[in-house]
Design an enzyme around this catalytic site. Structure first.
Site, mmCIF file in Angstrom:
data_model
loop_
_atom_site.group_PDB
_atom_site.id
_atom_site.type_symbol
_atom_site.label_atom_id
_atom_site.label_comp_id
_atom_site.label_asym_id
_atom_site.label_seq_id
_atom_site.Cartn_x
_atom_site.Cartn_y
_atom_site.Cartn_z
ATOM 1 N N LYS A 6 0.815 -1.216 0.000
ATOM 2 C CA LYS A 6 0.000 0.000 0.000
ATOM 3 C C LYS A 6 0.851 1.269 0.000
ATOM 4 C CE LYS A 6 -4.302 -1.916 1.622
ATOM 5 N NZ LYS A 6 -3.938 -3.310 2.013
HETATM 6 C C1 LIG Z 1 -4.549 -4.473 1.464
HETATM 7 C C2 LIG Z 1 -3.780 -5.729 1.473
HETATM 8 C C3 LIG Z 1 -4.146 -6.833 0.656
HETATM 9 C C4 LIG Z 1 -5.377 -6.810 -0.218
HETATM 10 O O1 LIG Z 1 -5.214 -5.966 -1.337
HETATM 11 P P1 LIG Z 1 -6.479 -5.469 -2.177
HETATM 12 O O2 LIG Z 1 -5.945 -4.456 -3.130
HETATM 13 O O3 LIG Z 1 -7.438 -4.858 -1.166
HETATM 14 O O4 LIG Z 1 -7.078 -6.653 -2.848
HETATM 15 C C5 LIG Z 1 -3.337 -7.955 0.669
HETATM 16 N N1 LIG Z 1 -2.251 -8.036 1.462
HETATM 17 C C6 LIG Z 1 -1.872 -7.016 2.271
HETATM 18 C C7 LIG Z 1 -0.673 -7.166 3.122
HETATM 19 C C8 LIG Z 1 -2.616 -5.819 2.296
HETATM 20 O O5 LIG Z 1 -2.232 -4.816 3.107
#
Ligand SMILES: *Cc1c(COP(=O)(O)O)cnc(C)c1O
Length: 442
Positions: A113
């Site tokens: 993210k």
């Molecule tokens: C947010 C997140 C996900 C999921 O990703 P999406 O884009 O919501 O499908 C998977 N793994 C981690 C570590 C995350 O922080």
């Protein structure tokens, strides 16, 4: 490049700048490109940039068509340099020829993210400067998103950030990441649940007076400003795999709200060599059920070990259907051949973490572990890329007992955990939020 809402068929369009500023379209839909540019993916420039360690040189080339005509187009190169200043390595797994892991966790808060949050922060800060108005980002977080957003916006003078999180319901390390980001980022330890936090953020963003007075904006994962940059690392990895193996790779992506996977499919749509995308969910099986039955039925959300994927109504589902519709010359039949989904329960996630060191010489975070199980269960086709979405040290209370030793914390995360932490107790209602904004922004 124009963007339109998933809920109108391209009749009303907005610029990239408007799409990023608004977040959600006024009709409640999500912004998508009206038409995807087709890039010359076999160009020498892209091939060269795909071999660099950092994402910036590649992102500058691959994403440029998506910001064409934007007020920040001239600053796009420096946005990419500032946002993508850490490596995104594609690591070949020696034990499994043809399998590579795309490590998306080398940013400041050790999860993928960071990529989207840092690009959005750079973009919004520059838009604010150009427009001569300040913005205040409101975020509700159940853990990971808030940390990435807090870190990304911490140094942006034009933007302040107010974060609401459910007190006592996030891990100690997660809380520290929210509360140690300096004076521009204020974290409110809120009584009630994550849903209460999210409901209040929604109410505030729907309150015209509040929005106007404080320049409120969202940094929610549905923003195109978070999705676009995620295309870049999938696209870059696809060219690296193509150069190494001579054919397009399958991508296995740990999935919750379907943002990361949608970004991979957008990269495929723009012409990058991605053969198939496997959505690896945890026990929340809305997506696997949809692929099986054609019905999208949300059930109550189940808490799992891969908690950043505890989602029962994936917010980007509309974008997936939009991509495989007539609007983009496609159909649901194509969706079924290009994408599949698999649910991985907690006991299999645990087993994969336990076996990781021996089978792959890797320590997986619980989300990545779901991807590894999906890779094994779908016949281990190669070449394949598994997206590693977080560093295992972020989930040490789950991972360490399973692998039997402590997992060293990456330097960037350790640096954040050393900073002093300041938190504010908060009772969630609109009047309190309004008073808090007045105090914070005074
Ligand atoms: C947010 C997140 C996900 C999921 O990703 P999406 O884009 O919501 O499908 C998977 N793994 C981690 C570590 C995350 O922080």
């Amino acid at each position: 490049m124009k963007y339109t809402s998933t809920r109108n068929s391209g009749t009303e369009t907005v610029s990239f700048d408007q799409a990023v500023s608004l977040g959600l379209a006024p009709d409640g839909g999500l912004y998508v490109p009206v038409a995807f540019p087709t890039l010359d993916v076999s160009s020498e420039d892209l091939a060269k940039a795909s071999q660099e360690t950092t994402l910036a040189p590649f992102a500058k080339l691959a994403l440029k068509p998506f910001v064409k005509g934007s007020a920040i187009a001239k600053e796009f190169d420096s946005i990419c340099e500032a946002a993508f200043d850490f490596p995104v390595p594609l690591k070949a797994i020696a034990q499994h020829p043809g399998l590579s892991v795309l490590e998306l966790f080398h940013g400041p808060t050790a999860a993928f993210k960071d990529v989207g949050a840092r690009f959005l922060a750079q973009t919004l800060a520059r838009l604010s400067k150009l427009e001569g108005r300040r913005r205040t980002i409101l975020v509700a977080t159940s853990g990971d998103t808030g940390g990435a957003v807090a870190s990304a916006f911490a140094d942006q003078n034009e933007v302040s950030v107010l974060i609401l999180y459910p007190k006592g319901k996030i891990s100690a390390r997660q809380e520290h990441q929210l509360t140690a980001m300096g004076s521009r980022v204020r974290a409110l330890a809120t009584t009630g649940s994550f849903d209460d936090c999210q409901a209040l953020v929604k109410a505030a963003l729907a309150d015209e007076d509040l929005v106007k007075t404080h320049g409120l904006a969202s940094a929610n994962s549905i923003s195109v400003g978070r999705l676009l940059p995620q295309m870049a690392y999938h696209a870059k990895a696809s060219l690296q795999m193509m150069a190494k193996h001579g054919k397009p790779a399958t991508f296995v992506i740990p999935t919750g709200n379907l943002g990361n996977a949608t970004a991979a499919l957008w990269a495929k749509k723009a012409g990058f060599p991605i053969k198939h995308v496997v959505l690896a969910t945890n026990a929340n099986r809305t997506l696997p059920d949809y692929f099986e039955t054609g019905r999208n039925t949300a059930r109550p959300t189940i808490s799992t070990l891969a908690n950043a994927m505890d989602v029962s109504a994936p917010s980007n589902f509309e974008r997936l259907l939009n991509l495989y519709s007539e609007a983009h010359g496609s159909s649901l039949t194509e969706l079924k051949t290009e994408v599949s989904a698999l649910s991985v329960p907690d006991d299999e996630i645990k087993k994969a973490i336990q076996n990781g060191p021996q089978q792959y010489h890797e320590i997986w975070c619980p989300h990545t572990a779901a991807g590894v199980v999906a890779f094994e269960k779908t016949g281990s086709k190669i070449p394949t890329v598994i997206a590693a979405t977080a560093h295992p040290a972020k989930f040490e209370t789950i991972v360490e007992p399973l692998v039997g030793h402590s997992v060293p914390v990456p330097a960037s995360l350790a640096e954040i955990l050393k900073r002093p932490s300041v938190r504010h107790e908060f009772e969630p209602n609109l009047a309190n939020l309004s008073a808090e904004l007045d105090r914070f922004l005074a």
